[in-house]
Design an enzyme around this catalytic site. Structure first.
Site, short mmCIF file in Angstrom:
data_model
loop_
_atom_site.label_atom_id
_atom_site.label_comp_id
_atom_site.label_asym_id
_atom_site.label_seq_id
_atom_site.Cartn_x
_atom_site.Cartn_y
_atom_site.Cartn_z
N THR A 60 0.77 -1.16 -0.05
CA THR A 60 -0.02 0.09 -0.05
C THR A 60 0.67 1.17 0.04
OG1 THR A 60 -1.86 0.99 1.01
CG2 THR A 60 -0.39 -0.10 2.45
N GLY A 78 -15.43 4.74 -0.39
CA GLY A 78 -14.44 3.44 -0.79
C GLY A 78 -14.29 2.28 -0.04
N TYR A 88 -12.50 6.78 2.49
CA TYR A 88 -13.92 6.45 3.38
C TYR A 88 -13.49 6.87 4.91
CZ TYR A 88 -10.88 2.67 5.08
OH TYR A 88 -9.95 2.08 5.60
N ASN A 147 -0.44 -3.94 -6.02
CA ASN A 147 -0.92 -3.84 -4.75
C ASN A 147 -0.85 -5.37 -4.24
OD1 ASN A 147 -3.21 -4.89 -6.02
ND2 ASN A 147 -4.51 -3.98 -4.41
N GLY A 155 -8.51 13.77 -10.35
CA GLY A 155 -7.31 13.28 -9.77
C GLY A 155 -6.34 12.85 -10.91
N GLY A 177 -1.52 8.28 -8.81
CA GLY A 177 -1.51 6.67 -8.85
C GLY A 177 -2.67 6.12 -8.41
N LYS A 193 3.31 1.25 -4.00
CA LYS A 193 2.74 0.70 -4.94
C LYS A 193 3.64 0.74 -6.29
CE LYS A 193 -1.89 0.79 -3.30
NZ LYS A 193 -3.41 1.24 -3.75
P1 ATR Z 1 -2.15 8.97 -5.01
O1 ATR Z 1 -1.15 7.81 -5.49
O2 ATR Z 1 -2.90 8.66 -3.87
O3 ATR Z 1 -3.06 9.02 -6.25
P2 ATR Z 1 -0.31 11.26 -5.85
O4 ATR Z 1 0.08 10.57 -6.90
O5 ATR Z 1 0.45 12.01 -5.04
O6 ATR Z 1 -1.30 10.22 -4.99
O7 ATR Z 1 -1.77 12.04 -6.41
C1 ATR Z 1 -2.47 12.79 -5.64
C2 ATR Z 1 -3.67 13.44 -6.44
O8 ATR Z 1 -4.47 14.07 -5.75
C3 ATR Z 1 -3.08 14.47 -7.56
O9 ATR Z 1 -4.27 14.16 -8.75
C4 ATR Z 1 -3.11 15.66 -7.01
O10 ATR Z 1 -3.42 16.72 -7.96
P3 ATR Z 1 -2.05 17.32 -8.55
O11 ATR Z 1 -1.50 16.36 -9.61
O12 ATR Z 1 -2.57 18.73 -8.96
O13 ATR Z 1 -0.95 17.47 -7.36
C5 ATR Z 1 -4.22 15.67 -6.20
N1 ATR Z 1 -4.80 16.36 -5.15
C6 ATR Z 1 -3.94 16.36 -3.93
N2 ATR Z 1 -4.64 17.53 -2.95
C7 ATR Z 1 -5.62 18.08 -3.59
C8 ATR Z 1 -6.45 19.13 -3.55
N3 ATR Z 1 -6.45 19.69 -2.02
N4 ATR Z 1 -7.14 19.52 -4.35
C9 ATR Z 1 -7.40 18.98 -5.51
N5 ATR Z 1 -6.56 17.91 -6.01
C10 ATR Z 1 -5.72 17.45 -4.90
#
Ligand code: ATR
Length: 283
Positions: free
Chosen positions: A70, A247, A225, A95, A135, A138, A74
């Site tokens: 996790t 989720g 969740y 995962n 988003g 990942g 991953k």
């Molecule tokens: P994960 O593997 O959990 O997806 P990540 O690769 O760091 O983690 O991606 C986090 C995602 O959440 C990204 O799409 C990020 O947007 P950015 O690409 O612009 O950074 C998004 N995200 C994180 N905090 C956010 C917020 N407060 N509002 C909107 N999008 C957010």
């Protein structure tokens, strides 16, 4: 000499991540094991940054049969496999690991977990629908191919940093009708299903969404969740979503798919989701 009682020893599995102390995977897998009569032991292992390869090697060398991986490992796990399932290759993340002797087989059950929860547990139609995925990290990448396999009319990826959404969409263009953009470009568009795969809920935040985004009876799904609705699901309630789903079901469904890969037995997920939901409310 062969240990005569070897067959009594539980098969060992674990989840590796950081942080890991609040992981629900040990609870879920012990409920699956009880339900199906499988003799397994499942623990949670905290791994330091940079320590994944060593930790996987140690677990494998000590006779472990498989692992869940996790946050935040991953992607790193994906790089450490000898063989990958098609869905893990496309997700760019692993995962679930199955040890086959010396070999490491990497799979990704997150996407199928989401589809099973949406389609089978909640009866949400996906084929021919307009889908919005929030988003481009990942978590979003991991569910894209399974979502496109369901043949939506259109899948839009919207992200705070628009070019990440555009690049992600470009990577999956061969899989279906997918388009990437920033949040402002959502103005004037309507969707039947909106899935939040951003990390915003973790920080108690909400992506900046336009007011008129949902078709009548639209479904909003947060991959996060908690005991209380996430900020995104509260937004969905205020904006007239027909169903608001968190989720927890996805978590149990992805675990069930891992369990199936390891044990060749498919546990029933509904009773386990109900137990976890009631435990979440008690806290
Ligand atoms: P994960 O593997 O959990 O997806 P990540 O690769 O760091 O983690 O991606 C986090 C995602 O959440 C990204 O799409 C990020 O947007 P950015 O690409 O612009 O950074 C998004 N995200 C994180 N905090 C956010 C917020 N407060 N509002 C909107 N999008 C957010």
């Amino acid at each position: 000499m062969t240990d005569l009682f070897d067959f009594d020893k539980p098969a060992r599995y674990a989840v590796m991540g950081n942080p890991i102390q609040h992981s629900k995977s040990p609870r879920i897998h012990s409920l699956f094991a009880q339900q199906t009569g499988q003799n397994i032991e499942y623990s949670a292992i905290q791994v330091d940054p940079g320590g994944l390869e060593q930790a996987i090697g140690n677990f494998q060398a000590s006779g472990g049969k498989g692992l869940n991986i996790t946050v935040p490992f991953k992607r790193t796990a994906w790089e450490l496999m000898d063989e990958l399932s098609d869905r893990a290759r496309l997700a760019g993340a692993v995962n679930t690991i199955l040890f086959r002797g010396e070999e490491r087989f990497g799979d990704n059950t997150d996407g199928i977990g989401l589809i099973r929860d949406l389609r089978d547990n909640h009866g949400i139609p996906l084929a021919g629908r307009h889908l919005l995925l929030l988003g481009a990290g990942g978590a979003a990448r991991g569910v894209l191919a399974p979502l496109l396999d369901q043949r939506p009319a259109r899948l839009v990826i919207a992200n705070r940093t628009p070019h990440r959404a555009e690049e992600l969409a470009a990577d999956f263009r061969a899989q279906g009708a997918v388009h990437g953009c920033g949040f402002p470009a959502l103005e004037g568009k309507r969707f039947h299903l909106v899935i939040n795969a951003t990390a915003a809920s973790l920080a108690g935040e909400l992506p900046p969404l336009p007011d008129y985004l949902l078709h009548d009876d639209a479904c909003c799904y947060d991959m996060m969740y908690g005991a209380e609705p996430t900020p995104f699901l509260r937004w969905a309630q205020r904006h007239g979503a027909g169903s608001c789903i968190d989720g927890l079901g996805m978590l149990v469904e992805q675990a069930a798919e891992s369990f199936f890969l390891w044990r060749d037995v498919r546990p029933e997920t509904k009773p386990v989701i109900e137990i976890l939901r009631s435990e979440l409310k008690q806290k």
